[in-house]
Design a protein around this motif. Structure first.
Motif, PDB file in Angstrom:
ATOM      1  N   LEU A 168      -4.286   0.400   0.672  1.00 14.43           N
ATOM      2  CA  LEU A 168      -3.992   0.602   2.093  1.00 14.43           C
ATOM      3  C   LEU A 168      -2.706  -0.090   2.523  1.00 14.43           C
ATOM      4  CD1 LEU A 168      -7.427   0.429   3.979  1.00 14.43           C
ATOM      5  CD2 LEU A 168      -6.016   2.423   3.471  1.00 14.43           C
ATOM      6  N   VAL A 169      -2.108  -0.870   1.643  1.00 16.90           N
ATOM      7  CA  VAL A 169      -0.858  -1.547   1.964  1.00 16.90           C
ATOM      8  C   VAL A 169       0.303  -0.612   1.691  1.00 16.90           C
ATOM      9  CG1 VAL A 169       0.655  -3.491   1.434  1.00 16.90           C
ATOM     10  CG2 VAL A 169      -1.826  -3.811   1.480  1.00 16.90           C
ATOM     11  N   SER A 170       1.144  -0.404   2.699  1.00 15.73           N
ATOM     12  CA  SER A 170       2.276   0.497   2.527  1.00 15.73           C
ATOM     13  C   SER A 170       3.149   0.047   1.371  1.00 15.73           C
ATOM     14  CB  SER A 170       3.105   0.541   3.815  1.00 15.73           C
ATOM     15  OG  SER A 170       2.340   1.043   4.879  1.00 15.73           O
ATOM     16  N   GLY A 171       3.522   0.982   0.532  1.00 15.55           N
ATOM     17  CA  GLY A 171       4.355   0.668  -0.618  1.00 15.55           C
ATOM     18  C   GLY A 171       4.486   1.875  -1.523  1.00 15.55           C
ATOM     19  N   PRO A 172       5.213   1.743  -2.632  1.00 15.67           N
ATOM     20  CA  PRO A 172       5.399   2.865  -3.555  1.00 15.67           C
ATOM     21  C   PRO A 172       4.066   3.462  -3.999  1.00 15.67           C
ATOM     22  CG  PRO A 172       6.818   1.031  -4.148  1.00 15.67           C
ATOM     23  CD  PRO A 172       5.882   0.524  -3.077  1.00 15.67           C
ATOM     24  N   GLY A 173       3.963   4.783  -3.882  1.00 20.11           N
ATOM     25  CA  GLY A 173       2.767   5.466  -4.342  1.00 20.11           C
ATOM     26  C   GLY A 173       1.701   5.652  -3.285  1.00 20.11           C
ATOM     27  N   HIS A 174       1.726   4.840  -2.246  1.00 19.58           N
ATOM     28  CA  HIS A 174       0.726   4.989  -1.173  1.00 19.58           C
ATOM     29  C   HIS A 174       1.321   4.582   0.171  1.00 19.58           C
ATOM     30  CE1 HIS A 174       0.161   0.699  -2.174  1.00 19.58           C
ATOM     31  NE2 HIS A 174      -0.092   1.093  -3.396  1.00 19.58           N
ATOM     32  N   MET A 175       2.508   5.082   0.424  1.00 16.86           N
ATOM     33  CA  MET A 175       3.246   4.704   1.621  1.00 16.86           C
ATOM     34  C   MET A 175       2.483   5.025   2.905  1.00 16.86           C
ATOM     35  SD  MET A 175       5.936   3.345   2.936  1.00 16.86           S
ATOM     36  CE  MET A 175       7.132   3.300   1.596  1.00 16.86           C
ATOM     37  N   ASP A 176       1.770   6.148   2.921  1.00 17.01           N
ATOM     38  CA  ASP A 176       1.181   6.611   4.165  1.00 17.01           C
ATOM     39  C   ASP A 176      -0.312   6.337   4.282  1.00 17.01           C
ATOM     40  OD1 ASP A 176       3.632   7.651   5.052  1.00 17.01           O
ATOM     41  OD2 ASP A 176       3.318   9.491   3.906  1.00 17.01           O
ATOM     42  N   ASN A 177      -0.911   5.641   3.320  1.00 12.97           N
ATOM     43  CA  ASN A 177      -2.353   5.430   3.368  1.00 12.97           C
ATOM     44  C   ASN A 177      -2.803   4.664   4.610  1.00 12.97           C
ATOM     45  OD1 ASN A 177      -2.640   6.816   1.014  1.00 12.97           O
ATOM     46  ND2 ASN A 177      -3.181   5.047  -0.243  1.00 12.97           N
ATOM     47  N   MET A 178      -2.073   3.597   4.950  1.00 11.80           N
ATOM     48  CA  MET A 178      -2.440   2.821   6.130  1.00 11.80           C
ATOM     49  C   MET A 178      -2.293   3.665   7.393  1.00 11.80           C
ATOM     50  SD  MET A 178      -3.728  -0.025   6.993  1.00 11.80           S
ATOM     51  CE  MET A 178      -3.891  -1.230   8.311  1.00 11.80           C
ATOM     52  N   GLU A 179      -1.273   4.494   7.435  1.00  8.23           N
ATOM     53  CA  GLU A 179      -1.100   5.357   8.603  1.00  8.23           C
ATOM     54  C   GLU A 179      -2.254   6.346   8.723  1.00  8.23           C
ATOM     55  OE1 GLU A 179       2.105   8.217  10.907  1.00  8.23           O
ATOM     56  OE2 GLU A 179       2.766   6.891   9.283  1.00  8.23           O
ATOM     57  N   ILE A 180      -2.697   6.903   7.602  1.00  5.57           N
ATOM     58  CA  ILE A 180      -3.858   7.807   7.630  1.00  5.57           C
ATOM     59  C   ILE A 180      -5.076   7.067   8.173  1.00  5.57           C
ATOM     60  CG2 ILE A 180      -5.492   9.068   6.168  1.00  5.57           C
ATOM     61  CD1 ILE A 180      -3.093   9.653   4.283  1.00  5.57           C
ATOM     62  N   PRO A 226       1.210  -7.733  11.742  1.00  4.94           N
ATOM     63  CA  PRO A 226       1.190  -6.479  12.501  1.00  4.94           C
ATOM     64  C   PRO A 226       2.464  -5.651  12.387  1.00  4.94           C
ATOM     65  CG  PRO A 226       0.285  -8.274  13.818  1.00  4.94           C
ATOM     66  CD  PRO A 226       0.902  -8.896  12.589  1.00  4.94           C
ATOM     67  N   TYR A 227       3.589  -6.320  12.101  1.00  6.35           N
ATOM     68  CA  TYR A 227       4.851  -5.566  12.049  1.00  6.35           C
ATOM     69  C   TYR A 227       5.031  -4.823  10.724  1.00  6.35           C
ATOM     70  CZ  TYR A 227       6.467  -9.832   9.665  1.00  6.35           C
ATOM     71  OH  TYR A 227       6.594 -10.905   8.822  1.00  6.35           O
ATOM     72  N   HIS A 228       4.132  -5.031   9.759  1.00  2.00           N
ATOM     73  CA  HIS A 228       4.226  -4.328   8.479  1.00  2.00           C
ATOM     74  C   HIS A 228       3.471  -3.003   8.564  1.00  2.00           C
ATOM     75  CE1 HIS A 228       3.982  -3.523   4.153  1.00  2.00           C
ATOM     76  NE2 HIS A 228       4.892  -4.454   3.973  1.00  2.00           N
ATOM     77  N   LEU A 229       3.881  -2.158   9.492  1.00  2.00           N
ATOM     78  CA  LEU A 229       3.266  -0.857   9.705  1.00  2.00           C
ATOM     79  C   LEU A 229       4.360   0.184   9.862  1.00  2.00           C
ATOM     80  CD1 LEU A 229       0.568  -1.750  12.406  1.00  2.00           C
ATOM     81  CD2 LEU A 229       0.087  -1.103  10.037  1.00  2.00           C
ATOM     82  N   ASN A 230       4.023   1.431   9.605  1.00  2.00           N
ATOM     83  CA  ASN A 230       4.990   2.494   9.846  1.00  2.00           C
ATOM     84  C   ASN A 230       5.350   2.545  11.322  1.00  2.00           C
ATOM     85  OD1 ASN A 230       4.840   3.121   7.151  1.00  2.00           O
ATOM     86  ND2 ASN A 230       3.736   5.046   7.422  1.00  2.00           N
ATOM     87  N   GLU A 231       6.563   2.969  11.596  1.00  2.00           N
ATOM     88  CA  GLU A 231       7.055   3.034  12.967  1.00  2.00           C
ATOM     89  C   GLU A 231       6.150   3.913  13.826  1.00  2.00           C
ATOM     90  OE1 GLU A 231      11.199   4.211  15.365  1.00  2.00           O
ATOM     91  OE2 GLU A 231      11.111   4.266  13.163  1.00  2.00           O
ATOM     92  N   GLY A 232       5.854   3.441  15.016  1.00  2.00           N
ATOM     93  CA  GLY A 232       5.047   4.205  15.958  1.00  2.00           C
ATOM     94  C   GLY A 232       3.578   3.842  15.976  1.00  2.00           C
ATOM     95  N   LEU A 233       3.087   3.157  14.949  1.00  2.00           N
ATOM     96  CA  LEU A 233       1.658   2.853  14.886  1.00  2.00           C
ATOM     97  C   LEU A 233       1.244   1.749  15.845  1.00  2.00           C
ATOM     98  CD1 LEU A 233       0.744   3.106  11.083  1.00  2.00           C
ATOM     99  CD2 LEU A 233       0.604   4.834  12.875  1.00  2.00           C
TER     100      LEU A 233
END
Length: 329
Positions: free
Chosen positions: A171-183, A208-215
């Motif tokens: 669930l941590v954004s990074g290579p291979g699962h960039m969007d899992n936390m956003e999902i 909290p700031y380690h999230l995709n933009e807009g979340l």
């Protein structure tokens, strides 16, 4: 936070061992108190609940060792927490799930009598069994956490999310699962948080700031673990990172580690922008980012302060600093 558990399934398996280990570190000078505390009038509680609905800075805490209270001590009861505390997050999934009727009654009492919001915290890094790291599995996991909120009547969910500080997993954004936390967050936001329209809270702590933009707009609050903070400059720097990711000051709560620093109210050498020295929880209560008024402040393992006389003396002081006219203390 300390001792991050890798999955909810593992936490269930280790529940008894973790409880025993934690009990060894609880302050020994336990205060004995009736669960109902000092009787107050219904008018008092009406004013208290009205106060909770006003625009004010929030008092928050993670509450461990929750047992609903016993016949001789309120230490493990939410009713022992100062009634002007706004938000409490149950710490430890072994305490937050599979609730006994005693715990449900304890939670319902503070919700209905005090107007206190009660959340529970999960570690938002790994995906526990029986779910998997597919979009469908992640959505099913999110739905299960929402179901738990509604099943027990919690007021919301807190995600402990700490990339770079011990938190790793699918669930941590990074290579291979960039969007899992956003999902995960977007699925949660259908039933929790400010865009859901349900009144249930969605909160994230850690980074909290380690999230995709807009979340950030999908969360009610971001809680930063500003443990052992050295002063206003430190808190400002932490918020600047969040602000750059879209967080607003009125969403942000600053917290100190009272598992380690409950005796002194945090570090004792916190320096504000004018050079004044104080304990760090007091500093957090006084601090506001340059961008605007913060949401509030609080403590990790708040229940350690039950050993003070009066109980929770430093958190009570912080509440008074943030909201001098609050109806308690």
């Amino acid at each position: 936070m300390k001792n991050i558990i890798k999955s909810i399934g593992l936490c269930f398996g280790l529940g008894l061992a973790l409880q025993a280990c934690d009990d060894w570190t609880i302050p020994e000078n336990e205060v004995i108190q009736n669960l109902e505390g000092t009787p107050k009038s219904e008018e008092y509680y009406e004013k208290l609940r009205a106060y909770k609905k006003t625009d004010h800075q929030l008092a928050f805490g993670w509450f461990g060792f929750w047992n609903g209270g016993t016949s001789t001590s309120a230490r493990g009861s939410l009713r022992s927490v100062p009634d002007s505390v706004d938000l409490v997050a149950i710490w430890g999934t072994e305490h937050a799930f599979n609730l006994t009727q005693t715990k449900i009654n304890d939670m319902r009492y503070v919700q209905e009598k005090f107007g206190t919001k009660v959340l529970f915290t999960i570690f938002a890094h790994e995906i526990p069994e029986p779910f998997d790291a597919t979009p469908e599995g992640i959505k099913a996991y999110a739905s299960a956490m929402c179901d738990t909120v509604y099943k027990y009547g919690y007021d919301g969910l807190d995600l402990d999310y700490e990339p770079g500080f011990g938190g790793s997993g699918p669930l941590v954004s990074g290579p291979g699962h960039m969007d899992n936390m956003e999902i995960f967050v977007r699925k949660l936001s259908e039933r929790l948080g400010p865009t859901s329209g349900t009144g249930k809270l969605l909160v994230i702590d850690g980074v909290p700031y380690h999230l995709n933009e807009g979340l950030s707009a999908l969360f009610d609050y971001g809680i930063v673990q500003a443990y052992s903070s050295r002063g206003d400059s430190d808190l400002q720097g932490r918020f600047n990172n969040a602000y750059a990711n879209g967080w607003k000051p009125e969403q942000y709560i600053f917290t100190e580690n009272f598992e380690s620093l409950w005796k002194t109210g945090g570090t004792t050498n916190y320096r504000d922008k004018d050079g004044n020295i104080m304990n760090s929880l007091q500093g957090m209560a006084r601090f506001n980012p340059e961008q605007g008024k913060k949401a509030g402040c609080g403590t990790y393992h708040m229940e350690y302060e039950y050993a003070h006389n009066p109980e929770y003396k430093f958190l009570r002081q912080a509440i008074q600093i943030m909201n001098p006219a609050n109806p308690n203390n």
